[in-house]
Design an enzyme around this catalytic site. Structure first.
Site: not given
Length: 440
Positions: A195, A225, A306, A308, A323
């Site tokens: 993502h 993801d 941030g 992720s 995720s």
């Protein structure tokens, strides 16, 4: 009588010294940092052998022993014979999976998530603060139709991906964190969250977009993801997988594995740094506003915008990439991770194991090209640190594991002091008795 006392004192001293040695060995084993190589899980093999109709998942108990949920007494006996603890439950894994399939077939409601909770033997459905009363009512009707294997509950906050407007990488849309360094045998890549950006997204080392890192060449989101960011260097890049955990320390990643429920895990991210928690469920489904992602790892590790794409790991093994989730690192929350093993298999890549560099050591490591890659240059031969002066560790010691050894050492020291005090007191009494008799 004197001979008997001396013999007892000698035995006490020997026992205390032996206790110190044993305690030292226990502490040494507890802090040994080299993680074990991935090996076959006998519990997983047993669960597979018994089948989905006789088992309902397994997890690691608070005492460190594996627990297997079973549906009949014969299966429980087989589990105990294998050395694990058995817990007889009502619903089988087949029934729990049927419940999750029914939930997936229902109309999608953004802000909901579900996973099988092995310990409670039910499917936990969570709805965040964005889910309306009407959607909650519809989901409740679905759950009621499935039966008692489904439990509904509200949760604070909202289930969102953790992109912000390991080490940070920046694009025009926001900031993510580096996951792991991987290779397809020809090119080196960053493995991060899908993502974070679609194919073609360009990533930079800083927010000013001055230093180019690479471009996303493969991505999957929603559904899964994960994504690959290919380094833009025109020459082959030697990189290692060392995750920074703060205070100049890093954990070397030596392989990838799937976690187990109840396992202690660690996460690193560019916003909140190094955090720890516990795996609470596997194969979780999350309905983000952008779409549904399945097969995720559910944990109690906190994360914020941030973080992720940042790495989830334990004992030197890559487990997943951040995720999304709910909550924050002040109030806590639930965070979901894309399993690393599934991403590696789907993308046809493997974790980087850099060859020895010119003048390098014999451990098969080589200097990383840039800190932006999330890789830290390895140590020189005979060194316990890294080339940039930081320390490299391969595992993380839980202070609770030191307890038994420290208790043994403490008891042994007390024993030595007590033996010495008893001996000194006896010598003083003998001294007084001797001179009293002489003066009498």
């Amino acid at each position: 009588m004197r001979h008997a006392r001396r013999k007892l004192q000698r035995i006490a001293r020997l026992a205390a010294v032996g206790g110190l040695v044993c305690g030292g060995l226990m502490v040494s084993n507890a802090v040994a940092s080299e993680p074990p190589a991935p090996s076959a899980d006998p519990v997983a093999s047993l669960v597979s052998q018994l089948g989905a109709s006789r088992t309902a998942g397994s997890w690691m108990g608070a005492d460190g022993r594996p627990v297997v949920a079973v549906t009949d007494a014969d299966a429980a006996d087989e589990v105990r014979e294998a050395g694990a603890r058995a817990e007889v439950v009502r619903y089988s894994m087949g029934e729990l999976r049927s419940a999750t399939e029914a939930l997936s077939s229902a109309p999608r409601v953004a802000g909901t998530a579900w996973a099988v909770d092995y310990a409670s033997n039910r499917v936990m459905v969570r709805a965040d603060s964005t889910v309306s009363a009407d959607d909650w009512s519809r989901m409740s009707d679905v759950a009621e139709g499935i039966g008692g294997s489904v439990h509904m509950e509200r949760t604070e906050g909202a289930f969102t991906t953790r992109v912000s407007d390991g080490l940070p990488v920046f694009s025009g849309d926001g900031r993510c964190s580096v996951g792991f360094n991987v290779t397809d045998g020809q090119n080196n890549f960053i493995l991060t969250a899908g993502h974070c950006g679609p194919v073609g997204t360009t990533w930079f080392q800083d927010g000013r977009r001055a230093e180019l890192v690479g471009t996303t060449t493969d991505s999957s989101f929603p559904g899964a993801d994960y994504s690959l960011v290919r380094y833009e260097s025109g020459e082959p890049v030697d990189v290692t997988n060392v995750v920074g955990i703060g205070d100049g320390r890093g954990v070397r990643i030596i392989g990838a594995a799937d976690p187990v429920v109840g396992q202690r895990v660690f996460r690193s991210g560019s916003t909140t740094g190094f955090r720890s928690g516990q795996v609470t469920a596997l194969n979780a489904t999350v309905n983000y506003p952008e779409g549904t992602v399945t097969g995720l790892i559910e944990t109690t590790v906190c994360a914020e915008s941030g973080d992720s794409g940042g790495p989830l790991f334990s004992e030197g093994l890559a487990l997943g990439m951040t995720s999304g989730g709910s909550g924050d690192c002040d109030s806590g929350g639930t965070t979901f991770f894309q399993p690393a093993t599934k991403a590696l298999e789907a993308l046809g890549v493997s974790l980087v194991a850099a060859p020895p560099a010119s003048g390098g050591g014999d451990d098969g490591t080589a200097p990383a090209p840039s800190a932006t890659a999330g890789a830290v240059p390895p140590a020189s031969p005979g060194s316990s640190g890294l080339a940039d002066g930081t320390r490299r560790v391969t595992g993380i010691t839980e202070f609770g594991s030191l307890g038994p050894g420290l208790v043994v050492i403490g008891a042994s020291l007390v024993g030595l002091v007590a033996a010495r005090w008893i001996l000194s007191a006896q010598e003083r009494r003998n001294f007084r008795s001797f001179y009293s008799a002489s003066w009498g």
